[in-house]
Design a protein around this motif. Sequence first.
Motif, PDB file in Angstrom:
ATOM      1  N   MET A   1       1.035  -1.039  -0.073  1.00  0.00           N
ATOM      2  CA  MET A   1      -0.067   0.107  -0.372  1.00  0.00           C
ATOM      3  C   MET A   1       1.003   1.318   0.142  1.00  0.00           C
ATOM      4  O   MET A   1       1.786   1.287   0.364  1.00  0.00           O
ATOM      5  CB  MET A   1      -0.619  -0.002   1.036  1.00  0.00           C
ATOM      6  N   LYS A   2       0.264   1.779  -1.066  1.00  0.00           N
ATOM      7  CA  LYS A   2       1.155   3.267  -1.008  1.00  0.00           C
ATOM      8  C   LYS A   2       0.835   4.870  -0.928  1.00  0.00           C
ATOM      9  O   LYS A   2      -0.914   4.670  -1.185  1.00  0.00           O
ATOM     10  CB  LYS A   2       2.284   3.205  -2.388  1.00  0.00           C
ATOM     11  N   ALA A   3       0.980   5.814  -0.611  1.00  0.00           N
ATOM     12  CA  ALA A   3       0.732   7.117  -0.509  1.00  0.00           C
ATOM     13  C   ALA A   3       1.299   8.358  -0.733  1.00  0.00           C
ATOM     14  O   ALA A   3       2.820   8.122  -0.770  1.00  0.00           O
ATOM     15  CB  ALA A   3      -0.652   7.039   0.778  1.00  0.00           C
ATOM     16  N   GLN A   4       0.636   9.291  -0.832  1.00  0.00           N
ATOM     17  CA  GLN A   4       1.342  10.051  -1.013  1.00  0.00           C
ATOM     18  C   GLN A   4       0.779  11.908  -0.711  1.00  0.00           C
ATOM     19  O   GLN A   4       0.126  12.285  -1.138  1.00  0.00           O
ATOM     20  CB  GLN A   4       1.945  10.930  -3.221  1.00  0.00           C
ATOM     21  N   VAL A   5       1.605  12.460  -0.118  1.00  0.00           N
ATOM     22  CA  VAL A   5       0.982  13.926   0.485  1.00  0.00           C
ATOM     23  C   VAL A   5       1.812  14.857  -0.390  1.00  0.00           C
ATOM     24  O   VAL A   5       3.289  15.197  -0.302  1.00  0.00           O
ATOM     25  CB  VAL A   5       1.859  13.939   1.595  1.00  0.00           C
ATOM     26  N   LYS A   6       0.897  15.734  -0.392  1.00  0.00           N
ATOM     27  CA  LYS A   6       2.203  16.924  -1.095  1.00  0.00           C
ATOM     28  C   LYS A   6       1.456  18.099  -0.730  1.00  0.00           C
ATOM     29  O   LYS A   6       0.121  18.548   0.062  1.00  0.00           O
ATOM     30  CB  LYS A   6       1.647  17.340  -2.724  1.00  0.00           C
ATOM     31  N   TRP A   7       2.425  19.232  -0.208  1.00  0.00           N
ATOM     32  CA  TRP A   7       2.795  20.612  -0.182  1.00  0.00           C
ATOM     33  C   TRP A   7       1.629  21.510  -0.809  1.00  0.00           C
ATOM     34  O   TRP A   7       1.699  21.652  -1.573  1.00  0.00           O
ATOM     35  CB  TRP A   7       3.605  21.311   0.611  1.00  0.00           C
ATOM     36  N   LEU A   8       0.131  22.081  -0.303  1.00  0.00           N
ATOM     37  CA  LEU A   8      -0.470  22.638  -1.984  1.00  0.00           C
ATOM     38  C   LEU A   8       0.074  24.242  -1.323  1.00  0.00           C
ATOM     39  O   LEU A   8      -0.176  25.340  -1.612  1.00  0.00           O
ATOM     40  CB  LEU A   8      -2.241  22.241  -1.184  1.00  0.00           C
ATOM     41  N   GLY A   9       0.675  24.616   0.522  1.00  0.00           N
ATOM     42  CA  GLY A   9       0.992  26.161   0.144  1.00  0.00           C
ATOM     43  C   GLY A   9      -0.036  26.440   1.639  1.00  0.00           C
ATOM     44  O   GLY A   9      -0.762  25.935   1.725  1.00  0.00           O
ATOM     45  N   GLU A  10       0.374  26.936   2.150  1.00  0.00           N
ATOM     46  CA  GLU A  10       0.309  27.795   3.802  1.00  0.00           C
ATOM     47  C   GLU A  10       1.049  26.482   4.652  1.00  0.00           C
ATOM     48  O   GLU A  10       1.173  25.601   4.283  1.00  0.00           O
ATOM     49  CB  GLU A  10      -1.351  27.792   3.778  1.00  0.00           C
ATOM     50  N   GLU A  11      -0.752  26.245   5.242  1.00  0.00           N
ATOM     51  CA  GLU A  11      -0.392  24.608   5.534  1.00  0.00           C
ATOM     52  C   GLU A  11      -1.594  23.698   5.359  1.00  0.00           C
ATOM     53  O   GLU A  11      -2.071  23.447   6.488  1.00  0.00           O
ATOM     54  CB  GLU A  11      -0.837  25.125   7.395  1.00  0.00           C
ATOM     55  N   LEU A  12      -1.486  23.850   3.915  1.00  0.00           N
ATOM     56  CA  LEU A  12      -2.859  23.413   3.101  1.00  0.00           C
ATOM     57  C   LEU A  12      -2.107  22.162   2.624  1.00  0.00           C
ATOM     58  O   LEU A  12      -0.788  22.134   2.321  1.00  0.00           O
ATOM     59  CB  LEU A  12      -3.481  22.665   2.596  1.00  0.00           C
ATOM     60  N   PHE A  13      -2.265  20.729   3.526  1.00  0.00           N
ATOM     61  CA  PHE A  13      -1.757  19.151   2.010  1.00  0.00           C
ATOM     62  C   PHE A  13      -2.821  18.381   1.851  1.00  0.00           C
ATOM     63  O   PHE A  13      -3.825  18.365   2.173  1.00  0.00           O
ATOM     64  CB  PHE A  13      -0.996  18.475   3.268  1.00  0.00           C
ATOM     65  N   MET A  14      -2.443  17.386   0.617  1.00  0.00           N
ATOM     66  CA  MET A  14      -3.417  16.369  -0.058  1.00  0.00           C
ATOM     67  C   MET A  14      -2.799  15.575  -0.021  1.00  0.00           C
ATOM     68  O   MET A  14      -1.586  15.442  -0.535  1.00  0.00           O
ATOM     69  CB  MET A  14      -3.637  17.490  -2.078  1.00  0.00           C
ATOM     70  N   GLY A  15      -3.017  15.325   0.110  1.00  0.00           N
ATOM     71  CA  GLY A  15      -2.907  13.354   0.450  1.00  0.00           C
ATOM     72  C   GLY A  15      -3.840  12.719  -0.747  1.00  0.00           C
ATOM     73  O   GLY A  15      -4.875  12.587  -1.085  1.00  0.00           O
ATOM     74  N   THR A  16      -2.842  11.817  -1.746  1.00  0.00           N
ATOM     75  CA  THR A  16      -3.671  11.376  -2.396  1.00  0.00           C
ATOM     76  C   THR A  16      -3.092   9.067  -2.497  1.00  0.00           C
ATOM     77  O   THR A  16      -2.199   9.260  -2.089  1.00  0.00           O
ATOM     78  CB  THR A  16      -2.626  11.688  -4.015  1.00  0.00           C
ATOM     79  N   SER A  17      -4.419   8.551  -2.222  1.00  0.00           N
ATOM     80  CA  SER A  17      -4.034   7.158  -2.388  1.00  0.00           C
ATOM     81  C   SER A  17      -3.640   6.598  -3.684  1.00  0.00           C
ATOM     82  O   SER A  17      -3.830   6.681  -4.590  1.00  0.00           O
ATOM     83  CB  SER A  17      -5.512   6.569  -1.314  1.00  0.00           C
ATOM     84  N   ALA A  18      -3.272   4.815  -3.992  1.00  0.00           N
ATOM     85  CA  ALA A  18      -2.236   4.608  -4.806  1.00  0.00           C
ATOM     86  C   ALA A  18      -3.732   4.383  -5.418  1.00  0.00           C
ATOM     87  O   ALA A  18      -3.774   4.308  -6.720  1.00  0.00           O
ATOM     88  CB  ALA A  18      -1.782   3.430  -4.175  1.00  0.00           C
ATOM     89  N   SER A  19      -5.353   4.220  -5.189  1.00  0.00           N
ATOM     90  CA  SER A  19      -6.175   3.701  -6.058  1.00  0.00           C
ATOM     91  C   SER A  19      -6.832   5.703  -6.155  1.00  0.00           C
ATOM     92  O   SER A  19      -7.647   5.505  -7.019  1.00  0.00           O
ATOM     93  CB  SER A  19      -7.487   3.512  -4.754  1.00  0.00           C
ATOM     94  N   GLY A  20      -5.748   6.176  -5.869  1.00  0.00           N
ATOM     95  CA  GLY A  20      -6.355   7.477  -7.150  1.00  0.00           C
ATOM     96  C   GLY A  20      -7.297   8.607  -6.656  1.00  0.00           C
ATOM     97  O   GLY A  20      -7.436   9.465  -6.652  1.00  0.00           O
ATOM     98  N   HIS A  21      -7.548   8.324  -4.909  1.00  0.00           N
ATOM     99  CA  HIS A  21      -7.985   8.960  -4.273  1.00  0.00           C
ATOM    100  C   HIS A  21      -7.359   9.842  -3.119  1.00  0.00           C
ATOM    101  O   HIS A  21      -5.915   9.905  -2.871  1.00  0.00           O
ATOM    102  CB  HIS A  21      -9.301   8.449  -3.124  1.00  0.00           C
ATOM    103  N   THR A  22      -8.062  11.445  -2.998  1.00  0.00           N
ATOM    104  CA  THR A  22      -7.688  12.510  -2.573  1.00  0.00           C
ATOM    105  C   THR A  22      -8.395  13.124  -1.008  1.00  0.00           C
ATOM    106  O   THR A  22      -9.473  12.475  -0.962  1.00  0.00           O
ATOM    107  CB  THR A  22      -7.827  14.176  -3.593  1.00  0.00           C
ATOM    108  N   MET A  23      -6.941  12.828  -0.424  1.00  0.00           N
ATOM    109  CA  MET A  23      -7.582  14.479   0.694  1.00  0.00           C
ATOM    110  C   MET A  23      -6.902  15.223   1.377  1.00  0.00           C
ATOM    111  O   MET A  23      -5.540  15.572   1.361  1.00  0.00           O
ATOM    112  CB  MET A  23      -7.976  13.112   2.323  1.00  0.00           C
TER     113      MET A  23
END
Length: 134
Positions: A1-23
């Motif tokens: 199982m894998k995931a990725q978290v990307k900084w969007l700016g300020e204190e917001l981050f976007m997590g993306t699951s291996a299945s392509g869902h974001t949070m």
Amino acid sequence: MKAQVKWLGEELFMGTSASGHTMILDANAGNLAPSPLEAVLISLGGCSSVDVVSILQKSRQNITGCQVEINGTRVDGVPALFEKIHLHFIITGSDIAAKHVERAVSLSADKYCSVALMLNAKVDITHDFEIITQ
């Protein structure tokens, strides 16, 4: 199982699951999205609810709803880890036996919910339930 978290700016981050869902996560006390620790509570509730519903359905209980209210208490210090988490399950339906709900909630907490089992080493997790007959 894998995931990725990307900084969007300020204190917001976007997590993306291996299945392509974001949070979206908000490190600023959850002002614009759940904080990472709020996401842990939501994940615990989601994981446990999946188990409880599945077990009750397999037990042929006539459930029409499952909701869990989660209350987490954090230690006073840094890092502010969870010290206690309480899950209150609200099961709705007709002809639901309390013994089946108690069993489902216990099995989830003690055997099936991966999130609960990971947290158990450091966090005192308790649970209870109520049944609302429709």
